[in-house]
Every structure is written in C-alpha cells, then in structure tokens.
Design a protein around this motif. Structure first.
Motif, mmCIF file in Angstrom:
data_model
loop_
_atom_site.group_PDB
_atom_site.id
_atom_site.type_symbol
_atom_site.label_atom_id
_atom_site.label_comp_id
_atom_site.label_asym_id
_atom_site.label_seq_id
_atom_site.Cartn_x
_atom_site.Cartn_y
_atom_site.Cartn_z
ATOM 1 N N LEU A 138 10.896 10.460 0.387
ATOM 2 C CA LEU A 138 10.122 9.665 -0.573
ATOM 3 C C LEU A 138 9.912 10.459 -1.851
ATOM 4 N N ARG A 139 9.471 9.750 -2.893
ATOM 5 C CA ARG A 139 9.166 10.442 -4.150
ATOM 6 C C ARG A 139 7.819 11.140 -4.055
ATOM 7 N N SER A 140 6.823 10.409 -3.503
ATOM 8 C CA SER A 140 5.503 10.979 -3.306
ATOM 9 C C SER A 140 4.765 10.115 -2.297
ATOM 10 N N ALA A 141 3.675 10.632 -1.746
ATOM 11 C CA ALA A 141 2.907 9.893 -0.750
ATOM 12 C C ALA A 141 2.191 8.698 -1.360
ATOM 13 N N SER A 142 2.132 8.620 -2.682
ATOM 14 C CA SER A 142 1.504 7.469 -3.342
ATOM 15 C C SER A 142 2.492 6.330 -3.583
ATOM 16 N N GLN A 143 3.762 6.540 -3.245
ATOM 17 C CA GLN A 143 4.785 5.508 -3.408
ATOM 18 C C GLN A 143 4.509 4.341 -2.453
ATOM 19 N N HIS A 144 4.672 3.099 -2.930
ATOM 20 C CA HIS A 144 4.502 1.942 -2.056
ATOM 21 C C HIS A 144 5.542 1.987 -0.947
ATOM 22 N N VAL A 145 5.108 1.681 0.272
ATOM 23 C CA VAL A 145 5.982 1.837 1.431
ATOM 24 C C VAL A 145 7.133 0.834 1.411
ATOM 25 N N VAL B 240 -1.132 13.966 5.874
ATOM 26 C CA VAL B 240 0.018 13.160 5.465
ATOM 27 C C VAL B 240 1.181 14.066 5.068
ATOM 28 N N GLY B 241 0.894 15.106 4.301
ATOM 29 C CA GLY B 241 1.944 16.040 3.886
ATOM 30 C C GLY B 241 2.626 16.694 5.070
ATOM 31 N N ALA B 242 1.835 17.028 6.090
ATOM 32 C CA ALA B 242 2.402 17.665 7.276
ATOM 33 C C ALA B 242 3.350 16.716 8.007
ATOM 34 N N LEU C 26 0.847 -1.193 0.000
ATOM 35 C CA LEU C 26 0.000 0.000 0.000
ATOM 36 C C LEU C 26 0.878 1.237 0.000
ATOM 37 N N ALA C 27 0.314 2.355 -0.404
ATOM 38 C CA ALA C 27 1.057 3.609 -0.480
ATOM 39 C C ALA C 27 1.406 4.120 0.915
#
Length: 513
Positions: free
Chosen positions: A396-403, A385-387, A356-357
């Motif tokens: 990370l590259r983005s919050a949608s990146q798989h953990v 999440v951004g905070a 999951l992201a």
C-alpha cells in the motif's frame, strides 16, 4: 514473442495505456484466432482488466492499434464493440436485479411484437421467454424460469445469465473476466463444455482467471502479463504450471502449498449435532494447531456451518464446545469474546468498509482494546497497524489509503490482520483466496500454516480442491446440509471428496464417514 498472424480474429499491436502518468499497459502485442481459447493470466495489477476494457470499448488506449479480422479499428465505446461482435462478461456482475432473466438476457434487444406497428413499442414476451429458455439450457440453467426475477437468483446463477446474454448476440469474440469465481465445480464444467462448443463454432474466447489449473484445462494458449508487459505467450500443451507461476510473479515461488506436519493435539473445538437453517446434525472436532478443511458442492451448507459457529445465524439445536467447556454463541459478539474470528467469503460486502482507510479497517474488531477512558490511543493503533502491514507484506501507499484501492490479495490481508489483532484461538476462513493472484495465494497459504503452528485451530472452507487438499490436515465433506465424511490427509483425494460431495443422502445411507 506474441502470437500474431493473418488468421487472427482480434489482435493488438504495441498497445499502451497510462493512468495519472503510470503505465499500466506497455506496448502489448496480443492476438486470438477464430475458434481459439486464450487464457490471459497475471497477478492483480498486471494490466489484465485494463486490456479487457480496451478490447470491449470501455477504455481507449493511449498508443498502439487494434485490428479486427485484419482491419484496423478504433473502438469508441462498448456499443461499437458489441456491434462488431465483441462482447465482454464482467467479473463485477452487470445485472438489472428488478428485471426478469429474459429481460436481462435481451436487454436493449427485446423482440418487437410483429402483430403491431413498430412504433408501438410493444414486446413479444412469449418469444423472448422462449428464446431465453433455449439459452438457459445452453448454459446449464434449464430448470430456471425466464420469468424469474434476477434479484432472487444466486451469484452463480446471475453469472450464467450474463454468459447467456453474451452468447445470444452475434458474437465473434467473447471476453470472459473471471467467469468461474462464483461457480461450483459442476457449473464450471458446464461452462467449459459451452466454451468448447463456442470454440468449435469458430468463436474466439479470451479468458482471465486466477485459477491456473483452469487455464490448462480449457485454454489453447496461455498469455501472461506482468507489470503491464507481455512476458509469455505459449501453447498450453507446451507449458508447465510452475513456469506460469514464475512468469506471473517474476521469481521462483517454490512449492505453492507449505509442507504441513501437524502433530496430534487435543481438541480445541467440538461441534455436536449442530442444526440450523439447511444445516442438519453436523458433528466434528478441530484440534489445536490443525487446519480442518470443509468441502462440498455449492449449496451444500459449508458457509451456513461457518455462520452458525460464529453466531451470525442462530442454531436451532446442537452444542459447541471450546476447550472442553460448552459455549453459548448467540451472536458474533459472543464468538469474538470467546476468541473466534471469521473471514467471510465476500470480503467487500461482509468484511471491509471500502471507503475507510486501511488503518480503520484493521482495527474494526479490536478498537475497544485501543481505547483508555474513552480516549482512542492513536499511537498504539499506528504501531500495531504498521507491524501487521510489515508482517503480512501488505502492499500500500500508506495506512490512510482507502482499502477499496488495494488489490484483492492485499484487501484479504487487511481482513486477516483485523482478526489477528484479537489473538483468536479459532479462525474460520471462508474461501480465503477467492479472487486473488497466485503470489498472494502463496503468501496466505504460508500465513495459514504459520498460524496453525502457533496453536490456532483453523476451519477452512474452499471450493478449490487443490487448495482444500493442499492445506488441510483433515477434510470434512458437506452434502445437502449434512457432514457426510471426514477424511484424513492420506485419504483425501479429489475422487474421494467429489464422490462424497455428490452422493448426498446415498453417502449417508451407505455409512460413509
């Protein structure tokens, strides 16, 4: 800078490796002599694992050359490396769970029954078990039966079985990737004694570890990678830990542990006579804004106490009092509702859903607070999440990146963020820095200190004595399922903690509290 000479057993020259156009090893020069232990250090992503996989034949370099006892070689696979005498012990265990200990040690090399034709395929099980027993004795597992199924072993025992497999071959070089990550202090010492025997027998050892103190205890030389480049190659005796940390992170880190200055507060958590499973009559209190460390040897019951506090295991008897009121915690859901968070020891199996992201993992525990009328408020999730990504410095590259594609330290920050979103009053941390690099450790230590300063009561379990002593206001010591001592910061020394941890019932009978 690199230590290259004609006496090298294994050496690499200008070794380069790229993945998808990204250089992960950049013209690395490295060597290890016969009878030498080399510690390979660096933060996650520095290139250590890639280098170990190239040396063991798992991956092939894009450029550079490898020499084995002065002869250039091209490793086309792990079997070729093993045939030469280069063996690797992986951090991720390579055990066949449904086979016996002896079968795992001699996997693919089972001794044939000499009284039958070779084509029969029969194995001399008695000889295999006898040989395995000798190897188990060497790695400190003399009491383990060679016929035991590996599925029934602890992670630490499986790790030692892998080590027994490596030394059972005609090894000239052994590569050890984080071999101590699951071992107790006593098992680490047994492993180090074995490594010293291997060194005296002329074997070369390359060891990767996140524990800098281990490198100084066992290694002859320390080599450091940063961003795929070799930045230091020094005799261990001529190097200081602070220099190593600075080479690893590329900047001065300052003091690893923050200066703890806890003022007395009222008890927020009281545990009275807690029992369940192997835990027996454990009682202690944790104050608001305090880091209460929980130490002890492997199997002492530390994690079991944490699971009882969080409701993951059912208590047989005893009371848990939160803020002066008796609490009923029969499940993790009860604990979360009361403001208790739990960061478990194994983040990959127990704390994260790897496919999951990052975003989804962070809100796993608090998703209900982001819904209104059954509708998920996605913008609110993005903001929160951004905070936390910014506040905890999650790389990370983005919050949608798989953990699963984050480093260990960044994965741990995601787990911490998951619980911080619930604004916990009590946070239980089980081995909070296991398997993460020194830069991420310093950040997590600073975060723990910051959380305590806001009034959160923290219970921190750690097998690393420097961490336990450096972060705790008080230290409770477990032995054989019981709490045998509580030491304040001034009393807690490595000697006092280990004495209590190893004395067990004798400490109780002597009244050590």
């Amino acid at each position: 800078m690199a230590h290259l000479d004609a006496l090298s057993a294994l050496s690499v020259h200008h070794l380069t490796k790229k993945y998808s156009g990204v250089t992960v090893l950049d013209r690395v020069d490295l060597s290890v002599r016969p009878g030498e232990i080399l510690a390979l250090l660096g933060e996650n992503g520095a290139g250590k694992s890639t280098l170990m996989k190239i040396l063991s034949g798992i991956h092939r370099p894009d450029d550079g050359r490898i020499e084995f006892f002065g002869r250039e070689i091209e490793l086309r696979g792990p079997k070729q490396a093993q045939a030469l005498g280069i063996n690797i012990i992986h951090q991720e265990l390579n055990i066949v769970a449904n086979r016996t200990v002896a079968q795992n040690i001699f996997l693919g090399r089972e001794p044939p029954a000499t009284w039958l034709p070779a084509w029969s395929g029969w194995i001399d099980i008695a000889r295999m078990n006898a040989d395995a027993q000798g190897l188990l004795r060497e790695v400190g597992l003399a009491s383990l039966a060679p016929s035991a199924r590996c599925a029934e072993l602890s992670t630490a025992q499986q790790q030692l079985v892998e080590i027994a497999r490596a030394i059972s071959t005609e090894s000239k070089i052994i590569l050890m990737d984080e071999p101590t990550s699951s071992l107790s202090a006593a098992q680490v010492e047994s492993l180090f004694q074995l490594m010293r025997r291997l060194r005296s027998g002329g074997l070369g050892v390359i060891l990767t570890t996140h524990r800098i103190e281990e490198a100084f205890e066992i290694a002859d030389r320390i080599v450091i990678l940063r961003d795929g480049k070799l930045v230091a190659d020094r005799p261990a005796k001529e190097t200081r830990p602070q220099e190593v940390i600075q080479w690893m992170v590329g900047r001065p880190v300052g003091q690893l542990f923050p200066e703890r200055s806890s003022a007395p507060h009222k008890d927020l958590l009281q545990v009275n006579g807690l029992s369940g499973g192997k835990v027996r009559e454990v009682s202690f209190a944790v104050r608001r804004g305090e880091v209460f460390g929980l130490g002890g040897l492997m199997g002492s019951g530390r994690t079991e106490v944490a699971r009882l506090l969080f409701g993951a295991d059912r208590a047989e008897r005893g009371d848990i009092v939160l803020n002066g009121r008796k609490a009923r915690i029969a499940s993790p859901e009860d604990a979360v509702a009361l403001g208790v968070g739990f960061v478990p020891e194994d983040r990959k199996l127990q704390a994260l859903i790897l496919d999951l992201a990052v975003r989804q993992n962070m809100v796993l525990a608090s998703l209900r607070s982001f819904s209104r009328g059954g509708v998920i408020r996605r913008k609110a999730i993005e903001r929160s999440v951004g905070a936390y990504v910014r506040d905890l410095n999650v790389q990370l590259r983005s919050a949608s990146q798989h953990v699963r594609f984050l480093s260990g330290g960044n994965q741990q920050k995601v787990v911490l963020a998951k619980w911080l979103m619930l604004s916990p009053r009590i946070l239980i941390l089980d081995e909070p820095t296991r398997g993460i690099d020194v830069g991420a450790k310093a950040e997590i230590y600073a975060l723990i200190d910051r959380l305590a300063s806001t009034g959160i009561a923290i219970v921190m379990i750690s097998s690393e004595l420097p961490e336990l002593l450096g972060m705790s206001d008080r230290v409770g010591v477990m032995s054989e399922g019981r709490l045998v001592g509580v030491l304040d910061r001034r009393e807690a020394t490595p000697e006092t903690v280990m004495r209590l941890a190893s004395m067990g019932k004798a400490a109780l009978e002597g009244g050590a509290r």
